[in-house]
Design an enzyme around this catalytic site. Structure first.
Site, mmCIF file in Angstrom:
data_model
loop_
_atom_site.group_PDB
_atom_site.id
_atom_site.type_symbol
_atom_site.label_atom_id
_atom_site.label_comp_id
_atom_site.label_asym_id
_atom_site.label_seq_id
_atom_site.Cartn_x
_atom_site.Cartn_y
_atom_site.Cartn_z
ATOM 1 N N THR A 185 43.640 9.072 1.984
ATOM 2 C CA THR A 185 44.285 10.376 2.151
ATOM 3 C C THR A 185 44.498 10.966 0.761
ATOM 4 O O THR A 185 44.486 10.240 -0.240
ATOM 5 C CB THR A 185 45.652 10.235 2.838
ATOM 6 O OG1 THR A 185 46.454 9.385 2.020
ATOM 7 C CG2 THR A 185 45.532 9.626 4.211
ATOM 8 N N GLU A 329 43.776 10.253 9.212
ATOM 9 C CA GLU A 329 44.258 9.119 10.013
ATOM 10 C C GLU A 329 43.827 9.187 11.474
ATOM 11 O O GLU A 329 44.063 8.260 12.236
ATOM 12 C CB GLU A 329 45.800 9.064 9.974
ATOM 13 C CG GLU A 329 46.376 8.585 8.653
ATOM 14 C CD GLU A 329 46.637 9.710 7.671
ATOM 15 O OE1 GLU A 329 45.984 10.756 7.776
ATOM 16 O OE2 GLU A 329 47.496 9.539 6.785
ATOM 17 N N LYS A 437 64.155 25.017 4.939
ATOM 18 C CA LYS A 437 65.408 24.746 5.663
ATOM 19 C C LYS A 437 66.470 25.699 5.126
ATOM 20 O O LYS A 437 67.051 25.471 4.080
ATOM 21 C CB LYS A 437 65.805 23.290 5.491
ATOM 22 C CG LYS A 437 64.793 22.389 6.170
ATOM 23 C CD LYS A 437 65.062 20.925 5.956
ATOM 24 C CE LYS A 437 63.965 20.140 6.671
ATOM 25 N NZ LYS A 437 63.268 19.206 5.845
ATOM 26 N N TRP A 442 65.208 26.117 10.594
ATOM 27 C CA TRP A 442 63.899 25.979 9.972
ATOM 28 C C TRP A 442 63.138 27.298 10.003
ATOM 29 O O TRP A 442 63.080 27.977 11.033
ATOM 30 C CB TRP A 442 63.071 24.905 10.694
ATOM 31 C CG TRP A 442 63.537 23.512 10.426
ATOM 32 C CD1 TRP A 442 64.658 23.149 9.738
ATOM 33 C CD2 TRP A 442 62.907 22.304 10.842
ATOM 34 N NE1 TRP A 442 64.767 21.791 9.696
ATOM 35 C CE2 TRP A 442 63.702 21.243 10.368
ATOM 36 C CE3 TRP A 442 61.750 22.015 11.563
ATOM 37 C CZ2 TRP A 442 63.378 19.908 10.601
ATOM 38 C CZ3 TRP A 442 61.431 20.696 11.793
ATOM 39 C CH2 TRP A 442 62.229 19.654 11.312
HETATM 40 P P1 AMP Z 1 43.654 15.572 5.910
HETATM 41 O O1 AMP Z 1 44.031 14.190 6.230
HETATM 42 O O2 AMP Z 1 43.356 15.797 4.468
HETATM 43 O O3 AMP Z 1 42.552 16.059 6.785
HETATM 44 O O4 AMP Z 1 44.908 16.487 6.194
HETATM 45 C C1 AMP Z 1 45.492 16.536 7.459
HETATM 46 C C2 AMP Z 1 46.488 17.645 7.521
HETATM 47 O O5 AMP Z 1 45.870 18.918 7.299
HETATM 48 C C3 AMP Z 1 47.173 17.805 8.859
HETATM 49 O O6 AMP Z 1 48.189 16.860 9.055
HETATM 50 C C4 AMP Z 1 47.670 19.228 8.773
HETATM 51 O O7 AMP Z 1 48.854 19.323 8.025
HETATM 52 C C5 AMP Z 1 46.571 19.926 8.010
HETATM 53 N N1 AMP Z 1 45.662 20.611 8.942
HETATM 54 C C6 AMP Z 1 44.449 20.216 9.342
HETATM 55 N N2 AMP Z 1 43.918 21.139 10.179
HETATM 56 C C7 AMP Z 1 44.819 22.129 10.319
HETATM 57 C C8 AMP Z 1 44.885 23.346 11.071
HETATM 58 N N3 AMP Z 1 43.878 23.773 11.832
HETATM 59 N N4 AMP Z 1 46.009 24.079 10.978
HETATM 60 C C9 AMP Z 1 47.049 23.678 10.226
HETATM 61 N N5 AMP Z 1 47.044 22.564 9.485
HETATM 62 C C10 AMP Z 1 45.943 21.788 9.530
#
Ligand code: AMP
Length: 561
Positions: A185, A329, A437, A442
């Site tokens: 990540t 994940e 916050k 929120w």
């Molecule tokens: P990653 O593991 O780098 O793919 O990041 C995952 C995170 O990206 C998610 O937990 C979200 O916070 C954000 N994310 C992915 N797709 C979207 C989406 N369509 N809209 C909003 N946030 C997103």
């Protein structure tokens, strides 16, 4: 009593076997790192992946060993995925956009034995190689003619490396739960964490994403995965496309608007997926040149929330754009913004509003939202809480860590805050660490951003929390204007007026450049740091701290009134 059906482990290499058997001539096209367009097909990819496997086997790589890749989306990178996984080794994809120290940390943490990298990364690796304690040899993803002079240990051109074997080799056989891929990540807080995919989770993820209401690929499609092979398991494109026989077009290293447009047009791409930052560049290029893409039937935007104006802009060009949500994940797909009954016939603003949600979970993903204490919240589209997920391609732990990451029902906390409505549509309101916050309530940064992004002078926006002595936190709107465009604080605030709740109105607006992470998300942590001591105009007006017994909720009511 057990069923009497065949024991046929779900192994990734079976996907390329299938593609080579049923779609052998289906093309895999790449804008190569060397420059020219390269063409191959699934039959060839399988043959060469078998050579990779044989070569690794001969080099002493065994079940469970990590082989790292530092590479853009190309046919050679795809061959490596199958070759590495096909002997039960683990394909560790490293994100080249990370800081060099993070790259070294990740490679060392995974204890990779071989590193396969594009030639463009040789100078970087020469600087890092002294720190890469476990890497025994470097394979450079090019041929002899384009091989750079390098001091890297055991460096060899990929084409020479695989030419050293004849390809007369069979995949190894092992349990379907064997680890197949490792992807860290982005680690915006603390060290990155390794997500360890299994063969079974990859095959199930591909079957899931291939469903008509998810990515919906078929053998008649041509797909261009902008999403990198080094991020979030390539959204399973390396598996789902050969599984159904879609033609693949790999963009290599060039992701600017004109380069992506040219490939989409010249290869008649029908389906594509990537992060909002890349689509912004494509959209601006197409708008300024008044271009169209008649073959493109589906464009998926994921990795970060796209502003509704982006979806609308593509619709105006005749391109059906929708959101995908997921995370590393999750293997990574978690939901798709597909219009199902009773929404399929919507038009105009109602359609856009529906497409602005993150969509619903496909089969194999289960979702719930809870409060901070784990109690389930209703699916009424209003209550928002922590979004948690479970399923056969959701992580249950991190590589090399013993952290307990699941709740008592086996759900993984995504770190996102969301609502789910009665039709199962999920809407992300924020990352839990980005939510503002204010006065005990929120404020969703994403919702303010969605409205502000529609201002005609705005290129990109970000809303962050700034400390406030009375309300705890208040929103600050950071605006990057379009090249050549101008906007003032007062015009931006006037634009927001009436479109969001009064107490959500940003306390200040600043013009700045929006920074991005290695995976294309807005780097809010950097903005928060930049504006940590920002003097909000509202602070001088209401700098009285809360007195004992005065609840912050009552404060919100005052602000609201
Ligand atoms: P990653 O593991 O780098 O793919 O990041 C995952 C995170 O990206 C998610 O937990 C979200 O916070 C954000 N994310 C992915 N797709 C979207 C989406 N369509 N809209 C909003 N946030 C997103």
């Amino acid at each position: 009593m057990l069923g009497l059906m065949q024991d046929w482990p779900l192994l990734c290499q079976r996907i390329i076997d299938h593609a080579a058997a049923c779609h052998p001539n289906r093309e895999v096209v790449t804008r190569s790192i060397e420059g020219p367009i390269h063409r191959t097909n699934y039959g060839e990819i399988r043959k060469r992946a078998l050579k990779v496997a044989q070569r690794l086997d001969r080099d002493g790589i065994v079940l469970g060993d990590r082989v790292a890749t530092l590479a853009w989306n190309t046919w050679r990178h795809m061959e490596l995925w199958y070759g590495i996984m096909g002997i039960g080794a683990i394909c560790h994809t490293v994100n080249p956009r990370l800081f060099p120290e993070q790259i070294a940390w990740i490679i060392n943490h995974a204890k990779g034995r071989i590193l396969c990298a594009d030639a463009t990364f040789v100078p970087l690796l020469e600087k890092l190689s002294g720190h890469l304690e476990f890497i025994e040899r470097f394979v450079i993803l090019t041929d002899r003619e384009n091989m750079p002079n390098t001091s890297l240990r055991g460096a060899i051109a990929y084409e020479d490396w695989i030419d050293g074997v004849d390809g007369d080799f069979a995949w190894k056989s092992f349990d379907e739960n064997t680890a197949a891929g490792l992807c860290y990540t982005s680690g915006t807080t603390g060290n990155p964490k390794g997500v360890l995919y299994s063969h079974r989770s990859n095959v199930l993820q591909s079957l899931m994403t291939a469903q008509a209401d998810v990515m919906g690929l078929s053998c008649n499609d041509t797909v261009l995965p902008i999403v990198p092979l080094f991020h979030a398991n390539s959204w399973a494109y390396v598996f789902q496309a050969p599984m159904v026989g879609s033609k693949i077009v790999f963009p290599g290293a060039k992701l600017d608007g004109p380069s992506v447009y040219e490939l989409l047009r010249d290869e008649n791409v029908t389906s594509t997926a990537g992060v909002p930052t890349v689509w912004l560049m494509l959209q601006q290029h197409m708008e300024s040149e008044n271009l169209r893409l008649p073959s493109l039937r589906n464009l998926t935007i994921g990795g970060a929330a796209p502003p509704p104006t982006m979806i609308e802009g593509f619709q105006r060009m005749g391109i059906a754009a929708r959101q995908g949500w997921g995370m590393t994940e999750m293997g990574p797909v978690g939901s798709i913004g597909y219009l199902k009954p009773p929404f399929e016939g919507l038009t105009g603003a109602e359609k856009l509003a529906q497409l602005s949600s993150q969509g619903f979970a496909p089969f194999l993903v289960e979702m719930k939202i809870t409060d901070d204490f784990g109690a389930k919240l209703p699916r009424d589209g209003k209550a928002f809480g922590r979004l948690k997920v479970r399923g056969p391609s959701v992580a249950k732990g991190y590589f090399g860590l013993n952290d307990q990451v699941l709740d008592e029902e086996g759900y993984f906390d995504t770190g996102d805050v969301a609502t789910i409505d009665e039709h199962a549509y999920m809407r992300i309101t924020d990352r839990s660490k980005d939510v503002i916050k204010s006065g005990g309530e929120w404020i969703s940064s994403i919702e303010i951003e969605n409205v502000a992004a529609a201002h005609p002078s705005v290129q990109e926006v970000a809303v962050i929390a700034v400390p406030h002595p009375k309300w705890g936190e208040r929103p600050l709107l950071v605006v990057q204007t379009k090249p050549g465009a101008e906007a003032s604080k007062s015009t931006i605030l006037a634009y927001l007026e009436g479109k969001i709740a009064k107490w959500w109105m940003p306390d200040d607006v600043v013009m700045d450049t929006i920074p991005h992470t290695a995976t294309g998300k807005v780097r809010k942590s950097e903005l928060r740091e930049r504006y940590r001591n920002h003097q909000l105009p509202s602070v001088s007006a209401s700098s009285r701290p809360l007195s004992d017994g005065e609840t912050s909720k009552s404060g919100r009511a005052n602000l609201h009134s």
